[in-house]
Design a protein around this motif. Structure first.
Motif, short mmCIF file in Angstrom:
data_model
loop_
_atom_site.label_atom_id
_atom_site.label_comp_id
_atom_site.label_asym_id
_atom_site.label_seq_id
_atom_site.Cartn_x
_atom_site.Cartn_y
_atom_site.Cartn_z
N SER A 438 -18.10 67.15 39.76
CA SER A 438 -17.38 66.93 40.84
C SER A 438 -16.93 68.51 41.59
N ASP A 439 -16.74 67.98 42.22
CA ASP A 439 -15.92 69.91 43.59
C ASP A 439 -14.18 69.44 43.54
N GLY A 440 -13.55 68.26 42.96
CA GLY A 440 -12.72 68.02 42.57
C GLY A 440 -12.21 66.96 43.40
N ASN A 441 -12.37 66.76 45.11
CA ASN A 441 -12.00 66.47 45.48
C ASN A 441 -13.03 64.94 46.30
N GLY A 442 -13.56 64.72 45.59
CA GLY A 442 -15.51 63.59 46.07
C GLY A 442 -16.48 64.04 45.83
N GLY A 443 -16.54 65.70 46.71
CA GLY A 443 -17.71 65.91 46.43
C GLY A 443 -18.41 66.64 45.44
N TYR A 444 -19.83 66.70 45.08
CA TYR A 444 -20.67 67.23 44.73
C TYR A 444 -20.94 69.42 45.02
N VAL A 445 -20.29 69.87 43.50
CA VAL A 445 -21.63 70.86 42.86
C VAL A 445 -21.70 70.94 42.39
N PHE A 446 -23.83 71.02 43.07
CA PHE A 446 -24.87 71.24 42.34
C PHE A 446 -25.14 72.76 41.46
N ALA A 447 -25.68 71.77 40.13
CA ALA A 447 -26.04 73.32 39.43
C ALA A 447 -26.71 73.48 39.48
N ASP A 448 -26.94 75.40 39.16
CA ASP A 448 -28.32 76.10 39.87
C ASP A 448 -28.60 76.24 38.12
N ILE A 449 -28.10 76.23 37.20
CA ILE A 449 -28.94 76.69 36.36
C ILE A 449 -28.65 75.68 35.70
N ILE A 450 -29.88 74.66 34.90
CA ILE A 450 -29.89 73.01 34.07
C ILE A 450 -30.63 73.51 33.01
N GLY A 451 -31.73 72.47 31.97
CA GLY A 451 -32.78 73.06 31.16
C GLY A 451 -32.53 71.32 30.65
N PHE A 452 -33.37 70.71 30.49
CA PHE A 452 -34.49 69.62 29.94
C PHE A 452 -34.66 69.87 28.52
N ASP A 453 -34.19 69.26 27.74
CA ASP A 453 -34.79 69.46 26.54
C ASP A 453 -35.26 68.36 25.87
N SER A 454 -35.34 66.93 26.16
CA SER A 454 -35.67 65.90 25.85
C SER A 454 -35.14 64.64 26.83
N PRO A 455 -35.59 63.24 27.21
CA PRO A 455 -35.65 62.32 27.43
C PRO A 455 -33.86 61.71 27.71
N THR A 456 -33.16 61.97 25.97
CA THR A 456 -32.19 62.01 25.74
C THR A 456 -30.85 62.30 25.75
N GLN A 457 -31.07 64.03 26.17
CA GLN A 457 -30.73 65.24 26.81
C GLN A 457 -30.80 66.54 27.29
N ILE A 458 -30.10 66.93 28.08
CA ILE A 458 -30.12 67.92 29.61
C ILE A 458 -28.29 68.81 29.10
N ARG A 459 -29.37 70.28 30.33
CA ARG A 459 -27.88 71.00 29.50
C ARG A 459 -27.45 71.30 31.03
N ALA A 460 -26.74 71.58 31.30
CA ALA A 460 -26.57 72.78 32.92
C ALA A 460 -25.34 73.73 32.43
N VAL A 461 -25.17 74.56 32.90
CA VAL A 461 -23.80 75.21 33.11
C VAL A 461 -23.05 75.33 34.78
N VAL A 462 -21.96 75.22 34.25
CA VAL A 462 -20.97 75.09 35.27
C VAL A 462 -20.91 75.83 36.42
N PRO A 463 -21.14 75.03 37.85
CA PRO A 463 -21.64 76.21 38.70
C PRO A 463 -19.92 76.69 39.76
N GLU A 464 -19.72 78.03 40.36
CA GLU A 464 -18.37 78.17 40.83
C GLU A 464 -18.16 76.59 42.27
#
Length: 682
Positions: A438-464
């Protein structure tokens, strides 16, 4: 068919006539009910003319006179038999003494030997007209009269010991016959003898199944009852022979438009002896039903029974489709996804449940019946990954495959700063995903750094640009949101961006943003991409700051006239300080629909929304637009009719204030076009 010789009677009707009818008749008075042939012995070695020799059952002695010798038989003592001396003089009329035989069912051929013999002292029998008449009646006691069926008349008899063999076949409806003396002309004293009476039966078929006898041609069927499509139920039929040797002259077959729903799986034997039986098997094997089908056919048994060939028995059964689930689509989806289920045996009176992920059920509130092989349901809140279950009056059916609920179950840590890694657990994840904070105001901030581990787990770095709010995952299966809020631990920013939106216009995309404060701000770069997952943004232009150091609200706009219609474009701001340092804003998107002549064009913004949405409507004809809002379960929560003018109109719609945070669907109908927009309520 039971065939029994009921009675044999010798009776004198005209005792005053000088005519003697001598009967040497050897027969049984009753034949076993299962006997096919009522066969009468051709001789009885008894002296019927003497009291010491009893008469056969059903006979009575008129006097003690005898008739010497046998007729048509082998001479075996005693050679005397009963004789009725009637005496008298004059001319005999057509009435005379007779022997009657009765049956309970249709007899076969009847034969006997008869001879005439002149009385002692007479050189000629003296008969000049009819001697014997065989008469028939439809009732065993003859009460229906003996003129109802054809007569057979014998005009001459042999005088030799062998006599004359007389054979005739009674009418099918005959139940009694009598052999009657009838003489025309001058009377003479003579004796008439009858011997070797025999009755030959006919083939007689009867059929039963399940202990019930079925009459040929009857409208009452053998009913197999209800049976699931694709299964087989056999039934054994028994053919009984209650007559002479019965022949099954061909294969048992099934007739009628539904004949292919039955099958003769075993044939009867070809020949059935008197009193014998044979069996054959018929199976009911329905192949279709919509939804329940009464099936009728006719069983045909070819045979040599003269009046029951072929022997016909109605067959019936009810085919019921088995309740089954063969497939469903999509196989993965978030809460609110409509799932189409394919199978058989569905009825309007059904319920559909998804798994709760722990072995329980969560029943869908929104369901639709299309036909007996297709139903639909919306994935309800609380659904988890598991099988789909359908329940109705026919029972319960479960899918063999698992429906995966695309969703977020948890994430860790629950709070962090920009640059921290967050691990998200859930189900239905694929490598083709995007993750937004969230951008804190109802909008989206997409993570640039993401990782797929399995169908039940993924990872992401909190973006600016991330702010405290839910985490959202976008995939081919749809959109999934976390129930919990991720808290972004904030740090002082050189520019406090309070609003950033992108809205479609008739000439492109309009970008608007505001800052609450700025420090050492140099400019903003407006960047865009059509492929968010690639992460490759291009710079569209630069907007110089209005005041590099400010504590008041400042507003900015930028028009992207290059945005192609019919595509979704993603935008972000690159805020650059006077020392060259920079940071990115959240990513916003806009879908600029392709204009179509004569069709209404509707764009909805902002998205996410709070309590209002703007509808940008472009039509060629003035009229009414109907806007309807549905929640994720498919329930209508708002509807409004709005007047629109020719051209482009911007309409502010106030939505209900009690709407819960989550996913909604806004459907607009205008100018012959229906459009559905997925909205998120913050």
């Amino acid at each position: 068919m039971k065939q029994t010789l009921l009675s044999v009677n010798l009776k004198g009707l005209r005792g005053v006539r000088a005519v003697m009818l001598l009967a040497f008749l050897s027969l049984f008075s009753t034949i076993n009910v299962f006997a096919q042939t009522a066969s009468l012995p051709y001789t009885n070695r008894s002296n019927w003319g003497q009291a010491s020799y009893p008469l056969p059952s059903g006979w009575s002695r008129s006097n003690a006179q005898t008739f010497s010798g046998e007729i048509g038989g082998t001479s075996t003592l005693p050679l005397v038999s009963a004789k009725l001396a009637l005496g008298g003089s004059g001319i005999s009329n057509s009435d005379g003494d007779y022997i009657s035989i009765a049956f309970d069912q249709r007899p076969g051929a009847i034969s006997f030997n008869a001879r005439v013999r002149a009385t002692s002292g007479t050189t000629s029998p003296g008969f000049t007209g009819g001697i014997l008449v065989v008469e028939q009646s439809t009732l065993a006691d003859g009460s229906s009269g003996y003129n109802t069926l054809p007569k057979q008349q014998t005009t001459s008899l042999a005088t030799t010991a062998a006599g004359t063999l007389i054979t005739f076949t009674p009418h099918a409806n005959a139940r009694s016959i009598r052999i009657r003396y009838a003489q025309q002309g001058s009377e003479a004293l003579a004796s008439v003898g009858i011997d070797n009476v025999a009755i030959t039966g006919t083939p007689e078929i009867s059929v039963e199944a399940g202990g019930v006898a079925f009459t040929s041609g009857s409208a009452i069927p053998f009913d197999f009852g209800s049976q699931d499509v694709g299964t087989t139920t056999p039934a054994t039929f028994t053919i009984k022979n209650t007559g002479s040797t019965l022949s099954i002259t061909g294969n048992v077959t099934i007739l009628g438009t539904d004949a292919n729903q039955f099958e003769v799986t075993s044939q009867p034997t070809a020949s059935i002896v008197t009193g014998g039986s044979t069996t054959f098997t018929v199976s009911f094997k329905p192949t279709n039903a919509t939804p329940a089908l009464k099936i009728d056919a006719t069983l045909s048994i070819p045979n040599n029974d003269s009046d029951e060939n072929p022997y016909l028995i109605k067959l019936s059964g009810t085919a019921v489709e088995v309740l089954t689930i063969t497939s469903f689509s999509p196989a993965v989806g978030p809460v609110g996804t409509e799932v189409t289920v394919i199978g058989s045996g569905f009825t309007e009176n059904f319920a559909l449940a998804f798994s709760d992920g722990e072995g329980g059920y969560v029943f869908a509130d929104v369901i639709n019946f299309d036909n007996s092989s297709q139903i639909r349901a919306v994935v309800p809140q609380g659904a988890g990954t598991g099988i789909i279950t359908v329940v109705d009056d026919a029972g319960l059916a479960e899918s063999s495959d698992v429906f995966t609920v695309f969703g977020i179950s948890s994430f860790s840590p629950g709070a962090g700063k920009v640059g921290d890694e967050v691990i998200i657990t859930g189900s239905g994840f694929t490598e083709n995903f995007a993750l937004a904070f969230s951008d804190g105001n109802g909008g989206y901030v997409f993570a640039d750094i993401i990782g797929f581990d399995s169908p039940t787990q993924i990872r992401a770095v909190v973006p600016e640009g991330s702010g405290t709010g839910i985490i959202t995952i976008v995939d081919d299966a749809g959109l999934a949101e976390s129930q919990d809020v991720f808290t972004v631990e904030s740090t002082p920013l050189p520019v406090e961006l309070v609003n950033f939106t992108a809205t479609p216009t008739t000439v492109g995309a309009k970008l608007s943003w505001q800052t609450a404060s700025e420090k050492d701000n140099a400019y903003f770069e407006v960047q865009s991409t059509n492929n968010l997952k690639s992460g490759e943004f291009k710079t569209l232009g630069r907007v110089i700051t209005q005041n590099g150091n400010s504590n008041t609200l400042l507003s900015y706009e930028f028009l992207d006239a290059t945005a192609a219609r019919g595509t979704t474009v993603y935008y972000r701001l690159k805020q650059v300080d006077t020392d060259g340092a920079f940071e990115y804003s959240k990513v916003v998107s806009v879908n600029i629909k392709q204009a179509a002549k004569g069709k209404g064009l509707v764009n909805v913004y902002p998205n996410p929304f709070k309590e209002q949405v703007n509808l940008e409507v472009e039509v060629e004809q003035a009229g009414e637009m109907v806007a309807t809002l549905y929640d994720a379960r498919g329930y209508k929560v708002f509807a409004k009719s709005i007047s629109v003018e020719v051209g482009v109109s911007n309409i502010l719609v106030n939505l209900p204030t009690n709407l819960k945070t989550g996913l909604y669907f806004l459907t607009t109908q205008v100018d012959g076009t229906t459009k559905t927009t997925r909205l998120i309520k913050e």
